[in-house]
Write a protein that holds these residues in place. Structure first.
Motif, PDB file in Angstrom:
ATOM      1  N   GLN A  27      25.942  60.432  31.823  1.00 12.93           N
ATOM      2  CA  GLN A  27      25.200  58.901  31.533  1.00 12.93           C
ATOM      3  C   GLN A  27      23.850  59.090  31.687  1.00 12.93           C
ATOM      4  O   GLN A  27      23.450  59.370  32.935  1.00 12.93           O
ATOM      5  CB  GLN A  27      25.947  57.833  32.252  1.00 12.93           C
TER       6      GLN A  27
ATOM      7  N   LEU B  96      27.654  52.124  37.236  1.00 12.07           N
ATOM      8  CA  LEU B  96      28.251  53.108  36.218  1.00 12.07           C
ATOM      9  C   LEU B  96      29.620  53.279  36.101  1.00 12.07           C
ATOM     10  O   LEU B  96      30.239  52.783  36.985  1.00 12.07           O
ATOM     11  CB  LEU B  96      27.511  54.570  36.169  1.00 12.07           C
ATOM     12  N   SER B  97      30.144  53.387  34.939  1.00 15.88           N
ATOM     13  CA  SER B  97      31.731  53.641  35.109  1.00 15.88           C
ATOM     14  C   SER B  97      31.875  54.865  35.612  1.00 15.88           C
ATOM     15  O   SER B  97      31.523  56.006  35.377  1.00 15.88           O
ATOM     16  CB  SER B  97      32.201  53.658  33.642  1.00 15.88           C
ATOM     17  N   ASN B  98      33.080  55.082  36.369  1.00 17.92           N
ATOM     18  CA  ASN B  98      33.409  56.251  36.899  1.00 17.92           C
ATOM     19  C   ASN B  98      34.975  56.651  36.279  1.00 17.92           C
ATOM     20  O   ASN B  98      35.922  57.434  37.130  1.00 17.92           O
ATOM     21  CB  ASN B  98      33.554  56.313  38.419  1.00 17.92           C
ATOM     22  N   GLU B  99      35.256  56.166  35.413  1.00 20.70           N
ATOM     23  CA  GLU B  99      36.581  56.539  34.698  1.00 20.70           C
ATOM     24  C   GLU B  99      36.747  57.880  34.279  1.00 20.70           C
ATOM     25  O   GLU B  99      37.830  58.625  34.417  1.00 20.70           O
ATOM     26  CB  GLU B  99      36.746  55.603  33.274  1.00 20.70           C
ATOM     27  N   LYS B 100      35.657  58.594  34.042  1.00 20.79           N
ATOM     28  CA  LYS B 100      35.780  59.921  33.610  1.00 20.79           C
ATOM     29  C   LYS B 100      34.489  60.473  34.110  1.00 20.79           C
ATOM     30  O   LYS B 100      33.171  60.093  33.819  1.00 20.79           O
ATOM     31  CB  LYS B 100      35.861  60.246  32.184  1.00 20.79           C
TER      32      LYS B 100
ATOM     33  N   THR C 152      29.216  61.127  37.218  1.00 19.24           N
ATOM     34  CA  THR C 152      29.821  60.537  38.139  1.00 19.24           C
ATOM     35  C   THR C 152      30.961  61.817  38.403  1.00 19.24           C
ATOM     36  O   THR C 152      31.447  62.700  37.846  1.00 19.24           O
ATOM     37  CB  THR C 152      30.424  59.322  37.860  1.00 19.24           C
TER      38      THR C 152
ATOM     39  N   HIS D 241      28.433  56.307  41.336  1.00 18.54           N
ATOM     40  CA  HIS D 241      28.571  55.389  40.271  1.00 18.54           C
ATOM     41  C   HIS D 241      28.226  53.846  40.535  1.00 18.54           C
ATOM     42  O   HIS D 241      27.732  53.206  40.014  1.00 18.54           O
ATOM     43  CB  HIS D 241      29.649  55.693  39.653  1.00 18.54           C
ATOM     44  N   LYS D 242      28.577  53.595  41.957  1.00 18.85           N
ATOM     45  CA  LYS D 242      28.439  52.190  42.401  1.00 18.85           C
ATOM     46  C   LYS D 242      27.011  51.967  42.538  1.00 18.85           C
ATOM     47  O   LYS D 242      26.290  50.900  42.291  1.00 18.85           O
ATOM     48  CB  LYS D 242      29.161  52.103  43.731  1.00 18.85           C
TER      49      LYS D 242
END
Length: 234
Positions: free
Chosen positions: A103, A82-86, A113, A77-78
């Motif tokens: 995503q 990207l977001s890695n919330e879910k 992710t 994700h880094k």
């Protein structure tokens, strides 16, 4: 660094395309759609290889899914911002569907992710749910690349290697220790993983100003490893 995306005409990007081609020709009879990428120890560049290989494969108008299966120290994700919330962990416990958390990076590349760090990564990745998810994903993607933790450190890569078509072992020159590389191969062979090649990165040549990306793959017949080497600038 996503060199295939940021500098697509660079020699290093061409090296990833060569790796892509070698994988596609590594087996004439068996379908090579699910590929696991691991290393013997941390910080050898496995996530960089996974990400750039996914980008290179997506260039050929194939549908590609990149999954961050490192549920301990995720980094995909880094790399893509990207977001890695879910992510994967949330999918496996039924919190979200694939369409809710996948995503899209390009029209041909999706990234899943890792999601919430679980207390039981090994059990989650070796579960029947993970196997069923991969089988379902294969219906919608031509290639699925799994970025996994180092094989010597934890059992995650070993478990996943039994349900994929092939395994790539990333070895960093000057970083990886030979006994640990041998141990990684032994652990994968113990579970009868299909090791399709070893990606050696940060390999310096005798010629000043250059380093080499090397891809070793297992030949048929004589049982000896074959080697492809392509040059890339520092």
């Amino acid at each position: 660094m996503l060199i295939v995306k940021d500098n697509p005409k660079s020699p290093i990007s061409e090296s990833y395309r060569t790796l892509r081609t070698n994988i596609q020709f590594s087996s004439f009879d068996d379908n090579m759609s699910t590929i696991l990428v691991t290393s013997s120890t941390p910080s050898e560049g496995k996530s960089t290889v996974s990400s750039n290989l996914a980008l290179a494969m997506a260039e050929t108008n194939k549908k590609v899914l990149l999954i961050d299966c490192d549920l301990r120290r995720p980094s995909i994700h880094k790399k893509f911002g990207l977001s890695n919330e879910k992510g994967l962990s949330n999918l496996l416990i039924g919190q979200h569907s694939f369409n809710e958390i996948a995503q899209e990076i390009t029209s041909n590349l999706c990234v899943l992710t890792s999601g919430t760090i679980p207390p039981n990564p090994s059990e989650m990745l070796s579960s029947k749910k993970m196997e069923l998810f991969l089988k379902e994903a294969e219906k919608n993607f031509d290639f699925i690349i799994l970025d996994t933790p180092p094989v010597v450190s934890v059992t995650d890569a070993q478990a996943l290697s039994t349900i994929v078509d092939g395994v790539l072992l990333v070895v960093s020159s000057g970083h990886a220790q030979i006994p640990e590389v041998h141990k990684a191969i032994e652990l994968l062979q113990y579970v009868k993983a299909n090791i399709i090649g070893i990606v050696a990165n940060k390999v310096k040549s005798f010629r000043r100003g250059y380093k080499y990306y090397q891809y070793y793959y297992y030949g048929e017949g004589d049982g000896k490893n074959k080697k492809h080497r392509s040059k890339s600038s520092k």
